[in-house]
Design an enzyme around this catalytic site. Structure first.
Site, PDB file in Angstrom:
ATOM      1  N   ARG A 164      -2.805  -6.655 -20.266  1.00  0.00           N
ATOM      2  CA  ARG A 164      -3.379  -5.915 -21.385  1.00  0.00           C
ATOM      3  C   ARG A 164      -2.584  -6.105 -22.680  1.00  0.00           C
ATOM      4  O   ARG A 164      -3.143  -6.240 -23.753  1.00  0.00           O
ATOM      5  CB  ARG A 164      -3.390  -4.424 -21.056  1.00  0.00           C
ATOM      6  CG  ARG A 164      -4.534  -4.042 -20.134  1.00  0.00           C
ATOM      7  CD  ARG A 164      -4.538  -2.540 -19.885  1.00  0.00           C
ATOM      8  NE  ARG A 164      -5.772  -2.158 -19.227  1.00  0.00           N
ATOM      9  CZ  ARG A 164      -6.917  -1.917 -19.873  1.00  0.00           C
ATOM     10  NH1 ARG A 164      -6.979  -1.985 -21.191  1.00  0.00           N
ATOM     11  NH2 ARG A 164      -8.010  -1.597 -19.192  1.00  0.00           N
ATOM     12  N   HIS A 183       1.278  -6.549   8.049  1.00  0.00           N
ATOM     13  CA  HIS A 183       2.545  -7.144   8.485  1.00  0.00           C
ATOM     14  C   HIS A 183       2.810  -6.984   9.986  1.00  0.00           C
ATOM     15  O   HIS A 183       3.172  -7.940  10.674  1.00  0.00           O
ATOM     16  CB  HIS A 183       3.714  -6.519   7.716  1.00  0.00           C
ATOM     17  CG  HIS A 183       3.499  -6.436   6.247  1.00  0.00           C
ATOM     18  ND1 HIS A 183       2.974  -7.489   5.522  1.00  0.00           N
ATOM     19  CD2 HIS A 183       3.740  -5.437   5.352  1.00  0.00           C
ATOM     20  CE1 HIS A 183       2.903  -7.138   4.239  1.00  0.00           C
ATOM     21  NE2 HIS A 183       3.360  -5.899   4.105  1.00  0.00           N
ATOM     22  N   ASP A 188       0.215 -12.313   2.758  1.00  0.00           N
ATOM     23  CA  ASP A 188       0.970 -11.342   3.544  1.00  0.00           C
ATOM     24  C   ASP A 188       2.394 -11.865   3.470  1.00  0.00           C
ATOM     25  O   ASP A 188       2.747 -12.822   4.171  1.00  0.00           O
ATOM     26  CB  ASP A 188       0.462 -11.287   4.985  1.00  0.00           C
ATOM     27  CG  ASP A 188       1.180 -10.198   5.782  1.00  0.00           C
ATOM     28  OD1 ASP A 188       2.399  -9.985   5.545  1.00  0.00           O
ATOM     29  OD2 ASP A 188       0.537  -9.565   6.630  1.00  0.00           O
ATOM     30  N   HIS A 189       3.200 -11.264   2.625  1.00  0.00           N
ATOM     31  CA  HIS A 189       4.479 -11.919   2.336  1.00  0.00           C
ATOM     32  C   HIS A 189       5.408 -11.979   3.546  1.00  0.00           C
ATOM     33  O   HIS A 189       6.330 -12.766   3.575  1.00  0.00           O
ATOM     34  CB  HIS A 189       5.181 -11.275   1.131  1.00  0.00           C
ATOM     35  CG  HIS A 189       5.714  -9.911   1.389  1.00  0.00           C
ATOM     36  ND1 HIS A 189       4.940  -8.794   1.312  1.00  0.00           N
ATOM     37  CD2 HIS A 189       6.953  -9.493   1.734  1.00  0.00           C
ATOM     38  CE1 HIS A 189       5.674  -7.734   1.596  1.00  0.00           C
ATOM     39  NE2 HIS A 189       6.900  -8.122   1.864  1.00  0.00           N
TER      40      HIS A 189
END
Lengths: 498, 498
Positions: B49, B243, B180-181
């Site tokens: 923004r 996870h 999905d880290h």
């Protein structure tokens, strides 16, 4: 039976002025004493030819403790338990004197008539001493009597049988403690525990998952002062018949019903009975002998074996042996046990490498083999266990790298584990013969080894055939290459200590 | 296909002034840049923004590198590839501007029309942005187009389905990279390699040898600034749906035919399909929820969840979940997979503990159990593998002691392994979607989780039920006790580093 931690006995050491006594036995007794594992009232009689007094002997004991343990803590009290008796092993009068002293000390220290006779001397006297101990009444005692015998136990099956027959006149089999000091080593004793106390290993411990097992026991030293003995022995008798085959037995045995001396020995004996005999023309397919030439060790030039003191110039004695053993039973059919041992090699190291079979399908590294999984048991000088597994390399590509899971016994304890001799003395004091070799094991291993020496003795060697400082003759590598294996480099397998 | 190490693309980051971008994405891009793993001609457009200029944005990038990487090496050249575009995600004009800038940069940097759209912002805009990217022409390009989406992917199955339907209007399934880290973490990626590149583990990896598997992912932090999101999510949606279930899938999957994205995903999907659904009255037998009360962490008093900023005083949101998962297939029948995750627990730790069954017969320690063998995979903060085995205690008695065989990833590399985001960005640049979640996995895991939340939402909790600084509610312990297991203490399992 879990015995008390202390046990009362008179310990008689034959060969009390010798190297083994000074370097190993006195320091081990001192360690046991310091740990409170010797009964308060113990006594030691040392015997040898020299005309020492008790006092001279005690001075010698103290010197040994200061030199090899590095302390003089409580040394006077410790040494006060030691007595000396000049001794001629072939003369009954000597034994009668000894008996008198033993009885005096028995009363003085309340030793309950328990007697350990430790023969730490040249093997040619083992039989004679055993005879005299009986005929001159030393074995007549109300307590236990135990005979501890150092190696070698005979020179071949025939001489071992005759020695055994002789000492069995004076001692029952269960009273005879045949020392194999490898069986006192912490990590050799751990082989059983690794196998039978871990759900993880036993399911894999067979020919479906193991491709081969390699046992290396290498020394940097040459023959040193031992040529007179070694010339008649060689590496096969000196190392293979006892230490190497004992390690094979512990690795290969079936789980015993329980952990008693009898059950364990009975399983070990079964391994020796399943050992494929190697004889005649087969010997050169399964065994390699070597003798060191001059070379370089730690940047020092060293002479070849034939130039060592007391070695004959055309000596046919092997200073190196490599062999392939097959155990023909359900568990091990098809899995070679490779052994090698020798003097004047690259490094001083005793290690067992258990190599696992390749995974059924290689999803990784399309064009190269994955490193096989290895379980390495480090016997000496470092003690520990290492498991070699494949992990993912960091970074994007799916590439594996071998990593080591380490356990180092030293790192864990902060101090060295008890010396083999300390353990074995302790065991003997408590009547536990598990870590001593039973006659059946001795007989079977001589039978195996004799067939090999027979061939070697009748065939001229091409010695010298390896350089001091190498890992032995080229043929030792070929032995594995023909099976598409190769020796794991023991210098490369060390536990990474901090 | 092993891709080139560098790949050309324009990377558009939506939410470029946000926390994730600053803490993870810019540092990761910088690492790739320094390692030569970004094409020489790469460009990044940040949008948000705020009315920043390119220069302001670049200053921000540099600040992020200095703060989170701790260097300013080549920082000006790196930052020069970054461009900024003020953006209103609901306004077509914004996208038209963006398209213009993208085309300019495409020409300037020869980016071959390749575009990655990275949505690092509030999930409510995912659908809208995807729509505009198509309708305003940004997806019309001669190169590849890829959409990277942060979690959460929906709030339940229904919302996930509708989000998916929406983005599939603009992108094909194979163009969607759902982050999905955890799948980017080195040791999570190692689960597969440990299993499939080692002859040692796969034969034991089933219900004959494994008794249970425990996955713990604990945090010390509380809800921090995330309450607005977390109040609507809770630990089940925030951690379990993605996870925790992903780790279960990697542990439980069958070996894939080959290591392609499709084959691996297909095996993971099969695990989700075999996962026993837990619903209705069963939920309280298999799952435990918790919410932290005030307590002490690292000697600091911390408030309870209900007193956190932006949390309603009677909040029913769970900050802790423990569960027992059963995978009803041949390999895993009867082996519980226990999971637990929560905030304000004793320690920050993600670990997987694979507990092996007891040996068939205990020859040792007559009166006590032998310690079971454990394989521990340390995911974070430490990375490594530990195998717990029984060895012989030194000393005479046959007593065993548990010892750990350790491999520490950090100790090995000297440096930390690449951050998960770095790996995942790299994968996305190269079109490798293996470590991203496929829609089928998302759908099946929501289906599983929805049945549990449904029960919880309709039943008042007895929150708060655990103290900050503990390991969760008592019921989480009971969950395992009823199966005669207990949680392994994760603080006690650490790799012993030097």
């Amino acid at each position: 039976m879990i015995p008390n931690d202390t046990s009362t006995s008179l310990i008689m050491i034959f060969g009390a002025t010798g190297d083994l006594a000074k370097r190993k036995l006195y320091p081990s007794l001192y360690h046991l004493y310091k740990k409170g594992k010797l009964a308060e009232k113990f006594a030691v009689i040392g015997t040898a030819r020299r005309a020492w007094t008790h006092e001279q002997f005690r001075e010698n004991i103290k010197e040994s403790i200061i030199t090899f343990v590095g302390t003089n803590d409580q040394i006077d009290d410790f040494a006060s338990h030691f007595y000396y008796q000049p001794h001629d092993v072939t003369d009954s009068n000597s034994y009668i004197q000894l008996k008198k002293l033993a009885e005096e000390l028995d009363t003085k220290y309340s030793l309950q008539g328990n007697r350990i006779f430790y023969l730490a001397m040249a093997p040619e006297f083992f039989g004679t001493i055993a005879d005299h101990l009986k005929s001159d009444g030393l074995t007549e005692t109300i307590g236990f009597k135990r005979l501890v015998i150092e190696k070698p136990f005979g020179h071949d099956l025939e001489s071992a049988e005759s020695l055994n027959a002789q000492i069995r006149q004076s001692f029952a089999e269960e009273e005879i403690y045949r020392i194999d000091h490898y069986l006192g080593k912490a990590m050799v004793q751990n082989i059983e525990v690794i196998r039978f106390a871990n759900a993880f290993f036993e399911p894999l411990w067979n020919n479906r998952y193991i491709s081969n097992i390699q046992i290396t026991s290498s020394e940097k030293l040459g023959v040193e002062e031992r040529a007179r003995y070694y010339e008649k022995s060689g590496a096969l008798r000196d190392m293979v018949q006892n230490h190497m085959l004992q390690m094979v037995a512990l690795l290969a045995m079936e789980p015993p019903i329980r952990l008693t001396t009898e059950e364990i020995r009975s399983e070990k004996v079964k391994v020796f009975r399943a050992l494929r005999p190697i004889e005649g023309d087969e010997v050169e397919k399964y065994f390699v002998r070597g003798q060191y030439d001059k070379g370089t060790i730690d940047n020092n030039e060293v002479v070849g074996y034939r130039d060592e003191h007391n070695v004959v110039p055309q000596s046919n004695t092997e200073t190196f042996v490599a062999g392939k053993l097959m155990i023909d039973n359900f568990r091990w059919a098809g899995v070679p046990f490779y052994i090698r041992t020798g003097k004047r090699l690259t490094t001083k190291s005793t290690k067992i490498v258990i190599q696992f079979k390749n995974i059924p399908m290689n999803l990784y590294n399309k064009n190269e083999q994955l490193s096989p999984n290895l379980l390495v048991i480090h016997i000496q000088p470092e003690e520990g266990i290492t498991l070699h597994v494949n992990a993912k390399k960091s970074g994007r590509n799916i590439q594996t790298k071998p990593v080591k899971l380490n356990f180092s016994n030293e790192a864990d304890n902060g101090i060295n584990t008890p010396e083999a001799y300390e353990k074995l003395l302790y065991d003997c004091l408590h009547g536990d013969a598990t870590n001593f070799t039973h006659w059946d094991e001795v007989a079977l291993s001589w039978r195996f080894v004799d067939k090999i020496s027979e061939v070697w003795e009748n065939k001229q060697s091409s010695f010298p055939n390896y350089k001091a400082g190498s890992m032995g003759p080229f043929e030792a590598d070929k032995l594995l290459q023909q099976d598409n294996f190769s020796w794991w480099d023991v210098t490369d397998l060390d536990v990474e200590n901090c």
